[in-house]
Design a protein around this motif. Structure first.
Motif, PDB file in Angstrom:
ATOM      1  N   MET A  79     -32.438  47.111   1.985  1.00 49.42           N
ATOM      2  CA  MET A  79     -32.322  45.972   2.367  1.00 49.42           C
ATOM      3  C   MET A  79     -31.089  45.766   3.288  1.00 49.42           C
ATOM      4  SD  MET A  79     -33.478  43.732  -1.126  1.00 49.42           S
ATOM      5  CE  MET A  79     -33.177  42.178  -0.268  1.00 49.42           C
ATOM      6  N   ASN A  80     -31.196  46.322   4.366  1.00 47.53           N
ATOM      7  CA  ASN A  80     -30.181  46.533   5.480  1.00 47.53           C
ATOM      8  C   ASN A  80     -30.784  46.178   6.882  1.00 47.53           C
ATOM      9  OD1 ASN A  80     -27.430  46.045   6.146  1.00 47.53           O
ATOM     10  ND2 ASN A  80     -27.089  48.443   6.147  1.00 47.53           N
ATOM     11  N   PRO A  81     -31.396  45.121   6.802  1.00 45.39           N
ATOM     12  CA  PRO A  81     -32.334  45.172   8.319  1.00 45.39           C
ATOM     13  C   PRO A  81     -31.436  44.792   9.605  1.00 45.39           C
ATOM     14  CG  PRO A  81     -32.496  43.139   6.879  1.00 45.39           C
ATOM     15  CD  PRO A  81     -31.638  44.074   6.247  1.00 45.39           C
ATOM     16  N   THR A 130     -25.798  53.710   6.112  1.00 47.11           N
ATOM     17  CA  THR A 130     -24.539  53.395   5.701  1.00 47.11           C
ATOM     18  C   THR A 130     -23.408  53.380   6.687  1.00 47.11           C
ATOM     19  OG1 THR A 130     -24.538  55.737   5.252  1.00 47.11           O
ATOM     20  CG2 THR A 130     -25.361  54.445   3.558  1.00 47.11           C
ATOM     21  N   GLN A 131     -23.789  53.801   7.745  1.00 46.29           N
ATOM     22  CA  GLN A 131     -22.763  53.716   8.843  1.00 46.29           C
ATOM     23  C   GLN A 131     -22.922  52.523   9.666  1.00 46.29           C
ATOM     24  OE1 GLN A 131     -20.181  55.683   8.645  1.00 46.29           O
ATOM     25  NE2 GLN A 131     -21.318  56.663   6.643  1.00 46.29           N
ATOM     26  N   GLY A 132     -24.051  51.729   9.508  1.00 47.53           N
ATOM     27  CA  GLY A 132     -24.285  50.722  10.271  1.00 47.53           C
ATOM     28  C   GLY A 132     -25.396  51.046  11.601  1.00 47.53           C
ATOM     29  N   ALA A 133     -25.788  52.234  11.770  1.00 44.48           N
ATOM     30  CA  ALA A 133     -26.548  52.614  12.608  1.00 44.48           C
ATOM     31  C   ALA A 133     -28.048  52.198  12.550  1.00 44.48           C
ATOM     32  CB  ALA A 133     -26.409  54.123  13.182  1.00 44.48           C
ATOM     33  N   THR A 170     -29.975  39.746   6.241  1.00 45.66           N
ATOM     34  CA  THR A 170     -29.331  40.550   6.288  1.00 45.66           C
ATOM     35  C   THR A 170     -28.245  41.317   5.266  1.00 45.66           C
ATOM     36  OG1 THR A 170     -27.197  39.419   6.814  1.00 45.66           O
ATOM     37  CG2 THR A 170     -28.483  40.098   8.892  1.00 45.66           C
ATOM     38  N   GLY A 171     -28.180  42.639   5.184  1.00 45.57           N
ATOM     39  CA  GLY A 171     -27.545  43.306   4.101  1.00 45.57           C
ATOM     40  C   GLY A 171     -26.166  43.443   4.061  1.00 45.57           C
TER      41      GLY A 171
END
Length: 309
Positions: free
Chosen positions: A194-196, A154-157, A178-179
């Motif tokens: 779904m945030n590959p 959720t933080q993009g890491a 991309t998500g």
């Protein structure tokens, strides 16, 4: 120009055994695998195939039948989201079902000896040094994880690296892009995985996308499905199919009700090109992919186009 069928070897008889059961501690049930292979021949290259949402080890016969009749062994798990297993969103495993999917593929690679022993006549015939993964839709995202893709938190890491060095090539059929802001509100709420991130997906890969594949999961257009090609480093190829929707002409089954764009010609093209790509990726001296790519480019009425980087 040669007839397209001349690009591939003569088909051979195939045997298919299902289910071969693999112990899966922590999964709450054994992993069911369908094993399909030519009845003769040694040092068979391997494709581990991940089905789309709701599918099973019986799905994608048009691809599996072709690949095996032309020299590959194909191993197909039934993931927990399969309609045959009835795992509901209330199940405690459901929030991590995407991870169970990846573990299913890795478990198959880990237990090739058990798989060989479970199929009469297969022992000692698989080439463990030549392995590829493939998948369609959600299965394509699953397969991409073994190729080096990760899921962003959720933080993009980037999350855990689940890539597998034993996998030398991949085919991603209609893979999600991309998500984040690219997802619809529904998808963002229900499918956080779904945030590959594709920046670590370095393994040679063919991405196959339809230029009419409009997904209800993204606010973008059909180009969303090409993200794994454009956003990943290393050797990649992109096959864009003209007029194709999410079933890409009917790859999920011979009489699948999910197919919205039935096209035997398109399926035949996918069969030949995916076979040629994997052959050349696993056998560096094989020129089939170069020949097939050139012939599609030279076709006066092509069903698609190929880009390579």
């Amino acid at each position: 120009m040669r007839h397209p069928d001349e690009l591939v070897s003569r088909p051979v008889p195939v045997v298919s055994v299902r289910p071969v059961l693999l112990p899966a501690p922590g999964r709450d049930e054994d992993l069911q695998v369908r094993v399909s292979a030519p009845v003769t021949g040694d040092d068979l290259p391997i494709i581990v195939f991940s089905h789309g949402f709701g599918g099973s080890l019986d799905s994608y016969a048009p691809l599996v039948d072709f690949w095996t009749a032309h020299g590959f062994a194909v191993l197909q798990p039934t993931h927990l989201d399969s309609r045959t297993l009835n795992v509901t969103p209330e199940d405690p495993r459901y929030p991590e079902i995407w991870r169970f999917r990846v573990e299913d593929l890795t478990r198959i690679v880990d237990q090739l000896d058990r798989i060989e022993a479970g199929v009469p006549g297969l022992a000692g015939r698989l080439d463990h040094s030549r392995q590829a993964v493939a998948g369609h839709s959600w299965g394509a995202q699953t397969a991409s994880m073994l190729l080096g893709a990760r899921v962003l938190d959720t933080q993009g890491a980037p999350g855990e690296d689940l890539s597998d060095p034993r996998i030398s090539a991949g085919v991603l059929l209609a893979p999600p892009g991309t998500g984040g802001a690219d997802l619809t509100p529904f998808a963002a709420e229900h499918y956080s995985f779904m945030n590959p991130d594709f920046t670590g997906m370095t393994t040679p890969t063919l991405v196959v996308a339809g230029d009419k594949d409009q997904s209800a999961l993204t606010v973008r257009g059909p180009e969303w499905f090409t993200d794994p090609y454009f956003l990943s480093p290393g050797t990649k190829s992109l096959l864009t199919l003209f007029g194709a929707e999410h079933s890409l002409g009917g790859i999920s089954g011979y009489a699948s009700t999910e197919t919205t764009d039935e096209s035997p010609e398109r399926v035949a093209l996918i069969q030949r090109l995916t076979w040629a790509f994997l052959r050349s990726a696993l056998y560096p001296t094989d020129t089939g992919w170069a020949v097939a790519s050139a012939e599609l480019t030279e076709d006066t009425d092509p069903l698609g186009r190929i880009e390579t980087k």
